[in-house]
Design a protein around this motif. Structure first.
Motif, short mmCIF file in Angstrom:
data_model
loop_
_atom_site.label_atom_id
_atom_site.label_comp_id
_atom_site.label_asym_id
_atom_site.label_seq_id
_atom_site.Cartn_x
_atom_site.Cartn_y
_atom_site.Cartn_z
N ALA A 1 0.82 -1.21 0.00
CA ALA A 1 0.00 0.00 0.00
C ALA A 1 0.86 1.26 0.00
CB ALA A 1 -0.93 -0.01 1.21
N LEU B 1 1.42 1.82 -3.99
CA LEU B 1 0.30 2.22 -4.83
C LEU B 1 -1.00 2.04 -4.10
CD1 LEU B 1 -0.88 -0.72 -5.93
CD2 LEU B 1 0.95 -0.46 -7.55
N ASP B 2 -1.97 2.73 -4.63
CA ASP B 2 -3.28 2.74 -4.01
C ASP B 2 -3.99 1.45 -4.35
OD1 ASP B 2 -5.67 3.30 -2.94
OD2 ASP B 2 -5.90 5.26 -3.88
N PHE B 3 -4.28 0.69 -3.35
CA PHE B 3 -4.93 -0.61 -3.57
C PHE B 3 -6.22 -0.45 -4.35
CE2 PHE B 3 -7.86 -3.90 -2.05
CZ PHE B 3 -7.15 -5.01 -2.41
N ASP B 4 -6.96 0.57 -4.02
CA ASP B 4 -8.28 0.72 -4.62
C ASP B 4 -8.18 0.92 -6.13
OD1 ASP B 4 -8.93 0.69 -2.02
OD2 ASP B 4 -9.01 2.86 -1.83
N LYS C 1 -14.92 1.93 1.30
CA LYS C 1 -13.65 1.85 0.60
C LYS C 1 -13.95 1.86 -0.88
CE LYS C 1 -9.63 -1.09 0.71
NZ LYS C 1 -8.73 0.04 0.54
N THR D 1 -11.82 5.05 3.65
CA THR D 1 -10.41 4.79 3.91
C THR D 1 -9.72 4.54 2.58
OG1 THR D 1 -8.89 3.22 4.85
CG2 THR D 1 -11.06 2.39 4.40
N HIS D 2 -8.49 5.03 2.48
CA HIS D 2 -7.85 4.97 1.17
C HIS D 2 -6.76 3.93 1.08
CE1 HIS D 2 -10.04 8.13 -0.79
NE2 HIS D 2 -10.03 8.75 0.37
N ALA D 3 -5.67 4.19 1.76
CA ALA D 3 -4.50 3.33 1.54
C ALA D 3 -4.65 1.99 2.24
CB ALA D 3 -3.25 4.03 2.01
N TYR E 1 -6.23 -1.45 4.18
CA TYR E 1 -6.98 -2.59 3.69
C TYR E 1 -8.15 -2.88 4.61
CZ TYR E 1 -7.78 -7.16 1.66
OH TYR E 1 -8.34 -8.23 1.03
#
Lengths: 415, 737
Positions: free
Chosen positions: A341, A344-347, B167, B277-279, B281
């Motif tokens: 993470a 890079l941005d997981f999303d 997310k 939430t961004h980064a 998990y």
């Protein structure tokens, strides 16, 4: 000692959960923990040093297992073990001076210690000398072969001594413990003051109008540079930002507040800039026994660039980062792979990792290693709190700080 | 975390903060679902190993890391197993300096999350804001900010009772499924306040249409609709949430009932907010697909520090991470010629024989794997014996399973605890095998079907003929004396293959461990294309992707239509009554509210509302006394002008407009015949008032083209008007050119 056990458990848990991070913090806390372990350990009349060593080893085993990547923990444990051995030796020698030396050693050899080398007077003398820290190459060479034998012998020496002479043992037991705690206190102080001691040397290395390159953020490097600045040296600093954590940005900010001329570059620009640089100064995670360095990722590249342009590559590190182990497969075994993470941005990439519609096997891999291994031949100089050293001199420093017995911190199942 | 928080609360002067309550969490150790059957018949879902560590460990470790001090584990099914596990685990050991305590709350009659929360309310253990998670959550997010936002909001607005963590996620455009195998969720979120305004997890994918309440748009100046958000099922709740559950005893499901309930019910005014939430998990193991996905994410270290080689979790031994993401426990006996491929985990005490290939798989402890075994993307739990020459791909194999030589598991197979499979047997794709027979359903018909199916599946042609005969013997043995006789049959196995109903079978691939087969994907992308085409041609029709509609859905739909007539009459009456109240002077806003709630309770569309409302308006217009048609027309126009704003609330697209025209036709034909001659006149008026657009009128005319002559009277009547419209639009186009 439920008390100490709880403390140890806590600290091990913290290490396991990566709540203690950074070698400085880990080293300090380890030393403090060991101090309380030593001070709370009940010592029998006989074989005090052995008991202490066992206790510290037991703790050490847990702590090292908790986070094997944090080498500073193991270093401090080995340092403390070494301290105990030294203190014990010095007290034994003083005791033996009072006693009939030969009779005791004979007694000893008659027992079940036949496999061990004899405790000769010469060995004791050598040990005593090393305990008094006479750091000459000669003593060292003389010392090494016997050093393995000395501690066992001396502990059993203490044993027989306990049987024969019980008058001054209470005094002695307090004395050993007291000495060890004193020494650990000194160690803690050393760890605390290592930054100052290192930065004292800054003026000798950084000259007027030089350009210094560093990567990422290291507290030692920061203080080193600031110390030079305080001594009215004017120089410029290039900071490579240190992807993926970008600690270089933080360092640049700190340097600018101190009034240093700072330039931030990307990690990939290092090679382009290196020809303008007079010296590379970086921090380290650990220094291995062969003079190789475990350092934040990206430093191997910097070291290679520096070597290509014959720029001195200087590593500043406190002596608690000095590790008596040799690196074996350091890229893997002494590394910590963190969460992708950071990179890079997981999303954003989650559709690349949709296993359901992409045949079930991951096609996109993201690897985020924390450390690089810089081989010793790329390092020009180490600056520790005891001064500047060549990579090839590291083994010598290590022999000063550690005892060869303690390289493997594991309780022996026998004896 | 602990000391930091203390410092913060000490520094603030707020009296509420001074009386600090420890941060609490409620962990539901029961998913109240049957997605993991047959495995969950024997072991609760939270104790199922995810990359060799029980799922609950991930949740507890995460809760500990975000600074939660008290966790209440609610257990229901298999509560003893959960309690035993927790008692043995590191979490309930006498706490040292870490202030983290885990206690269990047990109830045996809870059948839903709602029941669970009601039980917890009755225990009155929750003293402040708490985190509500289920025991299958895997996350490494930092909740500090979300908690702070929640607290700040609470201070300003005591009605903000819940913060949902969401997310970003991209559902696949073809299957409309997220990578976790859950359906696309549609959320309406206020772009600035992040208030959740709309939540729909069961959107009709086939129609690709969602229906928004018009009041939603009226009351909120801005609304952002997302289909790219994933619900993490991590909620920060205020204590009111528990009492809400107790007050509304019919709330069962957290999302379907509670969240939607709060959103629809304006009366109490409770609000739900979201935190994105961004980064970090965050995901929940909801089905086998997410089990597979999350396992792979863990192995790829997205959940750091909750990964196998960092000993956060109570794994008991240290796995070493080697190159290419291979995790290996210390005591693995690996044959020289065995190959362990990238992103695999081999557990402690496992033996792997010569020439075996393992790739992207997780293998548990003390497994014995023979020679020439191929294991691909599979999950093998503890104490499993796999004999020589077996082939496994995308399978899940539970504890104690014994696969005899030459067994082939096709993709998506689930073998539950202690199943034994006889030699050279091929288990067909998506089968679920358990030593426990499938529980009987209430319906006696289905029971019969089930009995047939058990034997039927074994006899199915997919099993090789060699194995077939032998196997039938075994099976008859087994069915006679299940379990006891099994060991006697050396070469064969133990277990029932569970049958799935037809409708379920179609859906099986969606939630399975195996990747979606290529044909399905192709079919999907085709149908998606078809959908788009059809939507372009004719927006009102339902795309005919019949093959994708499961049978059950189909019948549901039919049933719905059947009920429609009765409902719609009631609905019209109700709307009319409401409208009369509006005439009597009730505030227009309230009328809107009432009609909206009527719409929801009768499950009507906006078009129905518009029709009913229009009917009510026309009726009220006709009720005013009049002497001739001109007067009636004038009255009607006046009424329409008066209520057009109300009407426009429900007219959002052409569909509704056409509905209004049709309704008008119906009125003229059947109920209020007085309007017959005025049809064109009023239609024109509606057009001028912008209630109905020309497109709607034209498409209405189009639609009538093929109708009977008798249906066409009004089209004929309006012929001139339509002609005029057409000309006008052509002129427009000419001008445009």
């Amino acid at each position: 000692m439920p008390d100490v056990q709880a403390l140890v458990g806590d600290f091990a848990l913290k290490l396991k959960r990566r709540k203690v991070e950074g070698s400085h913090a880990s080293a300090r806390q380890t030393a403090e923990l060991l101090r309380s372990v030593v001070s709370q350990q009940r010592l029998p009349h006989a074989g005090q040093a052995a008991v202490l060593i066992d206790a510290v080893r037991a703790v050490g085993e847990q702590l090292i297992a908790a986070n094997p990547v944090e080498l500073a923990v193991g270093n401090i444990i080995r340092r403390v073990l070494h301290i105990i051995r030294e203190e014990d030796l010095s007290s034994t020698t003083t005791a033996m001076e009072g006693l009939g030396l030969s009779a005791d050693s004979d007694d000893d050899n008659a027992g079940d210690h036949e496999d061990r080398p004899a405790l000769s007077a010469a060995a004791v003398a050598a040990a005593a000398r090393s305990a008094l820290r006479a750091p000459s190459l000669h003593t060292l060479l003389e010392d090494i072969p016997e050093s393995a034998a000395v501690p066992h012998a001396s502990s059993s020496g203490g044993d027989s001594e306990g049987k024969s002479k019980s008058a001054d043992k209470s005094l002695k037991s307090r004395k050993l413990k007291h000495d060890v705690i004193e020494a650990i206190n000194e160690l803690i102080q050393d760890i605390d003051t290592c930054h100052e001691q290192i930065s004292e040397q800054a003026v000798e290395h950084i000259h007027q109008n030089e350009v210094i390159l560093t990567l990422g953020r290291s507290r030692t490097v920061k203080e080193f540079l600031c110390a030079a600045k305080e001594k009215k040296r004017s120089f410029r600093v290039f900071v490579a930002e240190g992807a993926p954590r970008y600690q270089g940005h933080v360092l640049a900010k700190e340097l600018v507040t101190k009034g240093l001329q700072t330039t931030i570059i990307t990690d990939s620009a290092v090679f382009a800039m290196i020809s303008r640089v007079n010296m590379v100064i970086v921090g380290a995670h650990a220094i291995m026994a062969n003079g190789g360095v475990i350092a934040p990722v990206g430093l191997n590249m910097v070291a290679l660039a520096a070597r290509r342009h014959a720029v001195p590559f200087v590593v500043v590190a406190g002596s608690h980062k000095l590790c008596p182990l040799y690196p074996h497969n350091p890229e893997v075994l002494l590394n910590d792979l963190r969460s992708p993470a950071d990179l890079l941005d997981f999303d954003e990439f989650s559709d690349c990792m949709d296993f359901a519609s992409r045949g079930g096997s991951p096609l996109l891999h993201v690897v985020n290693p924390t450390f690089d291994y810089v081989p010793p031949n790329l390092v020009s100089l180490f600056i520790t709190d005891t001064g500047g050293h060549n990579p090839s001199y590291m083994y010598r420093l290590i022999a000063d700080y550690y005892s060869a017995d303690d390289l493997v911190v594991k309780r022996r199942s026998t004896s | 975390m602990g000391p930091k928080k203390v410092a913060r609360s000490a520094s603030s002067d707020d009296p509420e903060e001074l009386a600090r309550v420890p941060l609490q969490a409620v962990l539901l150790a029961d998913s109240f679902a049957t997605k993991f059957r047959p495995i969950t018949l024997e072991r609760p879902k939270v104790l199922l190993p995810l990359v060799n560590v029980p799922m609950i460990e991930y949740t507890l470790a995460w809760l500990e890391s975000v600074g939660v001090e008290e966790v209440f584990v609610f257990c229901c099914a298999h509560s003893n197993q959960v309690k035993d596990y927790l008692n043995k685990s590191q979490w309930t050991k006498p706490p040292s300096s870490f202030s983290f305590s885990v206690s269990t709350i047990e109830s045996h009659d809870a059948i839903s999350a709602g029941d669970a929360l009601r039980v917890i309310y009755n225990r009155s253990v929750i003293r402040g804001d708490f985190i509500l998670v289920s025991g299958d959550t895997v996350s490494n997010m930092d909740l500090t900010q979300a908690l702070e936002e929640h607290k700040d909001r609470r201070k300003k607005d005591p009605l903000a009772v819940m913060t949902m963590v969401i997310k970003h996620a991209k559902p696949s455009s073809t299957t409309l499924q997220t990578r976790l195998g859950t359906d696309e969720i549609i959320m309406g979120i206020h772009p600035e306040t992040k208030e959740l305004l709309y939540y729909e997890d069961k959107a009709d994918h086939l129609q690709r249409v969602i229906l928004l309440d018009k009041t939603l748009l009226m009351e909120n100046p801005a609304l952002r609709l997302h289909n790219d958000k994933q619900d993490c099922f991590i909620d920060i709740c205020s204590p009111e949430v528990l009492s809400l559950f107790t007050d509304n005893f019919d709330y069962q499901h957290l999302r379907r009932h509670f969240v939607k309930g709060l959103l629809v019910d304006d009366i109490m005014g409770y609000k739900i907010f979201t935190y994105e939430t961004h980064a970090s998990y965050a995901a929940r193991v909801e089905n086998f697909r997410s089990y597979d996905t999350i396992s792979k994410d863990i192995i790829q270290r997205w959940t750091y520090p909750f990964v196998p080689d960092v000993q956060y979790l109570g794994i008991g031994y240290q796995a070493k991470l080697e190159r290419q993401g291979i995790y290996r426990a210390p005591d693995v006996i690996l044959s020289r010629s065995a190959h362990v491929g990238a992103f695999s985990f081999v557990g402690n005490g496992t033996t792997i024989g010569d020439h075996s290939h393992i790739s992207t798989s997780v293998i548990g402890q003390r497994c014995v794997i023979g020679k020439n075994v191929v294991i691909e993307s599979s999950y093998i739990w503890d104490n499993v014996t796999i004999e020589d020459g077996c082939k496994l791909s995308h399978a899940l194999v539970c504890d104690g399973v014994h696969l005899r030589a030459g067994v082939i598991l096709e993709s998506g197979v689930i073998l539950s605890f202690k199943v034994e499979v006889g030699q050279k047997l091929v288990i067909p794709a998506y089968s679920k095998v358990s030593v426990l027979p499938q529980p009987c359903k209430q319906d006696s018909d289905e029971e019969l079907e089930y009995a047939d199916a058990t034997s039927g599946v074994i006899e199915s042609p997919s099993i090789t003929s060699v194995a077939n005969a032998r196997n039938q013997d075994l099976l008859s043995d087994m069915l006679d004396v299940p379990g006891s006789d099994a060991n006697k049959v050396g070469i064969s196995g133990v277990g029932y293959i569970w049958s799935v109903s037809e409708a379920e079978h179609d859906e099986e691939w969606r939630f399975s461990i195996a990747p979606i087969p290529k044909e399905k994907l192709e079919k999907f992308s085709h149908s998606a294309h078809d959908d788009n085409d059809e939507v372009n041609h004719d927006e009102s029709s339902i795309p005919a992707s019949g093959e994708l509609i499961p049978d059950s859905d189909g019948t549901d739909f039919d049933g719905g239509v059947g009920e429609d007539y009765r409902d719609s009459a009631d609905f019209e009456n109700e709307v009319e009554a409401t409208f009369r109240r509006a005439l009597a002077g009730v505030d227009v806003q309230n009328v809107i509210l009432e009609i909206s709630s009527l719409r929801l309770s009768y499950n009507m569309s906006h078009a129905d509302c518009a029709g009913a409302l229009f009917y009510a308006i026309m009726k009220s217009a006709s009720d005013i006394s009049y002497s001739n048609n001109t007067e009636l027309s004038a009255n009607t126009k006046m009424e329409i002008n008066k209520w057009k704003n109300l009407l426009k609330n429900y007219i959002k697209s052409q569909d509704e407009e056409i509905e209004v025209i049709m309704k008008f036709e119906e009125i003229c034909l059947e109920t209020i015949r007085e309007f017959r001659p005025l049809f064109t006149d009023i239609l024109h008026h509606l057009y001028e008032e912008d209630i109905i657009t020309e497109d709607a009128i034209l498409s209405w005319e189009n639609e009538k083209q093929g109708a009977d002559e008798s249906d066409k009277i009004f089209v004929k009547q309006a012929e001139h008007f339509i002609k005029w419209l057409k000309e006008a639009s052509e002129e427009d186009e000419d001008e445009d050119d």
